[in-house]
Design a protein around this motif. Structure first.
Motif, mmCIF file in Angstrom:
data_model
loop_
_atom_site.group_PDB
_atom_site.id
_atom_site.type_symbol
_atom_site.label_atom_id
_atom_site.label_comp_id
_atom_site.label_asym_id
_atom_site.label_seq_id
_atom_site.Cartn_x
_atom_site.Cartn_y
_atom_site.Cartn_z
ATOM 1 N N ILE A 64 0.795 -1.246 0.050
ATOM 2 C CA ILE A 64 -0.153 0.088 0.099
ATOM 3 C C ILE A 64 0.859 1.205 0.030
ATOM 4 O O ILE A 64 0.731 2.162 -0.853
ATOM 5 C CB ILE A 64 -0.996 0.032 1.341
ATOM 6 N N TYR A 65 1.838 1.273 0.909
ATOM 7 C CA TYR A 65 2.896 2.291 0.896
ATOM 8 C C TYR A 65 3.516 2.696 -0.462
ATOM 9 O O TYR A 65 3.626 3.657 -1.117
ATOM 10 C CB TYR A 65 3.875 2.245 1.858
ATOM 11 N N ALA A 66 3.897 1.322 -1.178
ATOM 12 C CA ALA A 66 4.707 1.569 -2.240
ATOM 13 C C ALA A 66 3.681 2.171 -3.349
ATOM 14 O O ALA A 66 4.127 2.882 -4.233
ATOM 15 C CB ALA A 66 5.397 0.178 -2.717
ATOM 16 N N ALA A 67 2.357 1.679 -3.497
ATOM 17 C CA ALA A 67 1.432 2.248 -4.185
ATOM 18 C C ALA A 67 1.227 3.707 -4.128
ATOM 19 O O ALA A 67 1.168 4.727 -5.222
ATOM 20 C CB ALA A 67 0.176 1.516 -4.289
ATOM 21 N N MET A 68 1.317 4.144 -2.862
ATOM 22 C CA MET A 68 0.916 5.615 -2.568
ATOM 23 C C MET A 68 2.168 6.376 -2.872
ATOM 24 O O MET A 68 2.078 7.440 -3.571
ATOM 25 C CB MET A 68 0.679 5.834 -1.025
ATOM 26 N N ALA A 69 3.407 5.806 -2.692
ATOM 27 C CA ALA A 69 4.487 6.592 -3.034
ATOM 28 C C ALA A 69 4.890 6.708 -4.625
ATOM 29 O O ALA A 69 5.300 7.605 -5.194
ATOM 30 C CB ALA A 69 5.790 5.747 -2.601
ATOM 31 N N CYS A 70 4.424 5.575 -5.319
ATOM 32 C CA CYS A 70 4.280 5.803 -6.854
ATOM 33 C C CYS A 70 3.255 6.725 -7.412
ATOM 34 O O CYS A 70 3.580 7.487 -8.291
ATOM 35 C CB CYS A 70 4.024 4.528 -7.399
#
Length: 495
Positions: A203-209
């Protein structure tokens, strides 16, 4: 310094770099405390379970020391009462008089298991080395945290191992607990492999992307706008559209306004050029009529030094001056649209300067003025040929008008600033008062009162500054160390 720092922190690239650093640092800073907290939690839970195993063993040992058939009948019930949920407690016995020192008898277990699995469980316990230790000395009590794969496929943690010696042999009480029940996982794996951690990381990686994609799309769109502006300035495409190059719906309104602005500038350019032609024609026609009409009056002037002759002379001088002003105004009007929307291309400095100097050498020779040139080959600048040629012609005209007979005009090219080419034109005239230098490029300002060479209206150097600025360059004037005026034109190098 403060303004420079403020400009740096307003930069989109700097902000994007800071966001990347923050997005990379936050998971590390959050993960380390979480992993440490999880380890501490596991240790606390494990100690609690180990203490439970100790309590169960200490509760059973008094009964085991006085073991009898009656005790054997009640032992299974006692285990059921004492064993915590999701845990296992097993009792083994090694007789003193056994011929095999490693032979252990299964006495009781909770939860119960099928008899055929007893040997498999004993084998699993021997693999841990615990029962081997008992063979040497039957006086051990210690908490454990050993993983044990049960024959039924479940994963247990041996949490306590206790022994008690009696006259008939050695009693062994072993407790274990289901791994998932106390640690929340059945795997011996790193903390980051936990399902909940990997879901949070995803979820964090998706938000960062998503955040980075917003910044990158905005930056890419601005670069597309910059490319459109560059194409307009270089004249590569007369149909450049910001709207067509825009990829962000929220910027469609801005792109449309840019397109309307460019269209308005092009219309203004065309109208200024047309007005320059029409105004020059409309003003010169009456002057030509006036000039022709005063010619007959000269035949009626008897006294060539009288008031009438002087009046005619002043009229003729005024006509010449007006004609010069009209030509100068036309030049200003014609160069205005060129400064607005003329293409910038890579120009060979050697060729441009050579053509301009060749044009002025006859005039210089007639005035006994020498032109020396130090021009390297292979130097290209981003400029417009008409704007650059007009600027060089005005500077050369200025240098010739101020140079004395027998003087030298030096034209030199050098790279005095990274990324820029400097064209310096130095004369040997009287120079300029330092207090006047800041106004030298102002419109209608001139220091030529009393100069014998040429006629001036104070717009030549103003046109130079306007043209050079339109080509994204700089112009500067200063008194030369050996006398005279030096004008430097700096233009961006072509890459």
């Amino acid at each position: 310094m403060k303004a420079s720092s403020s400009k740096i922190f307003r930069s989109l690239s700097i902000k994007l770099a800071i966001i990347c650093i923050v997005l990379g640092a936050v998971p590390v800073l959050v993960y380390i405390p979480l992993e440490e907290a999880d380890n501490q939690k596991n240790q606390l839970v494990l100690r609690s379970v180990q203490q439970e195993g100790r309590i169960v063993a200490n509760s059973l040992f008094p009964d085991l020391e006085q073991f009898s058939p009656e005790v054997a009948e009640n032992l299974q019930f006692r285990l059921a009462e004492l064993t915590p949920e999701d845990s296992m407690v097993a009792v083994f016995f090694r007789p003193v008089d056994t011929s095999n020192g490693d032979a252990f008898l299964f006495v009781a277990r909770h939860p119960r298991i099928n008899p055929e699995r007893i040997n498999a469980e004993l084998k699993e316990l021997r693999s841990t080395g615990l029962l081997n230790d008992v063979s040497e000395a039957c006086d051990r009590r210690r908490p454990l945290s050993l993983r044990q794969d049960r024959p039924d496929g479940s994963r247990q943690i041996l949490t306590y191992f206790g022994t008690r010696r009696s006259e008939s042999g050695c009693w062994v009480v072993i407790s274990s607990t289901d791994r998932a029940a106390i640690l929340g996982t059945t795997e011996d794996s790193e903390y980051w492999r936990r399902d909940e951690i990997q879901i949070a990381a995803a979820i964090y990686a998706a938000m960062a992307c998503l955040i980075l994609s917003v910044f990158l799309s905005l930056r890419n769109n601005l670069r597309r706008f910059d490319g459109a502006i560059a194409d307009i300035l270089r004249g590569r495409d007369t149909a450049v559209s910001f709207q067509d190059r825009n990829l962000i719906p929220e910027l469609s309104k801005v792109a449309g306004r840019f397109d309307r602005l460019v269209s308005a500038l092009r219309r203004s350019e065309s109208q200024i050029r047309q007005a320059a032609e029409e105004n020059a024609h409309a003003l010169k026609a009456p002057l030509a009529v006036i000039s022709q009409s005063i010619e007959p009056f000269r035949n009626y002037v008897v006294d060539k030094d009288g008031p009438a002759a002087r009046s005619l002379s002043r009229i003729e001088q005024s006509i010449l001056k007006l004609d010069g002003l009209i030509s100068a105004a036309r030049q200003m009007d014609e160069t205005t649209p060129a400064a607005i929307d003329e293409p910038m291309v890579a120009l060979d400095v050697d060729r441009i300067l050579s053509d301009v100097l060749e044009q002025y050498r006859p005039v210089a020779s007639a005035r006994d003025i020498r032109i020396d040139a130090v021009i390297p080959t292979g130097i290209h600048v981003m400029a417009n040929e008409d704007l650059l040629t007009t600027s060089l012609e005005n500077v050369m005209s200025n240098a010739l008008d101020f140079s004395p007979r027998g003087g030298v005009i030096l034209v030199a090219c050098k790279e005095t600033q990274p990324g820029y080419q400097t064209i310096a034109i130095t004369d040997q005239g009287p120079g300029v008062d330092p207090d006047v230098l800041p106004r030298l490029f102002d419109r209608y300002y001139s220091t030529r009162s009393g100069m014998p060479n040429g006629t001036n209206f104070g717009i030549g150097l103003w046109i130079v500054r306007r043209n050079v600025t339109a080509m994204h360059g700089f112009v500067h004037a200063d008194n030369a160390p050996d006398g005279g005026l030096r004008i430097e034109i700096k233009l961006p190098l072509a890459r």
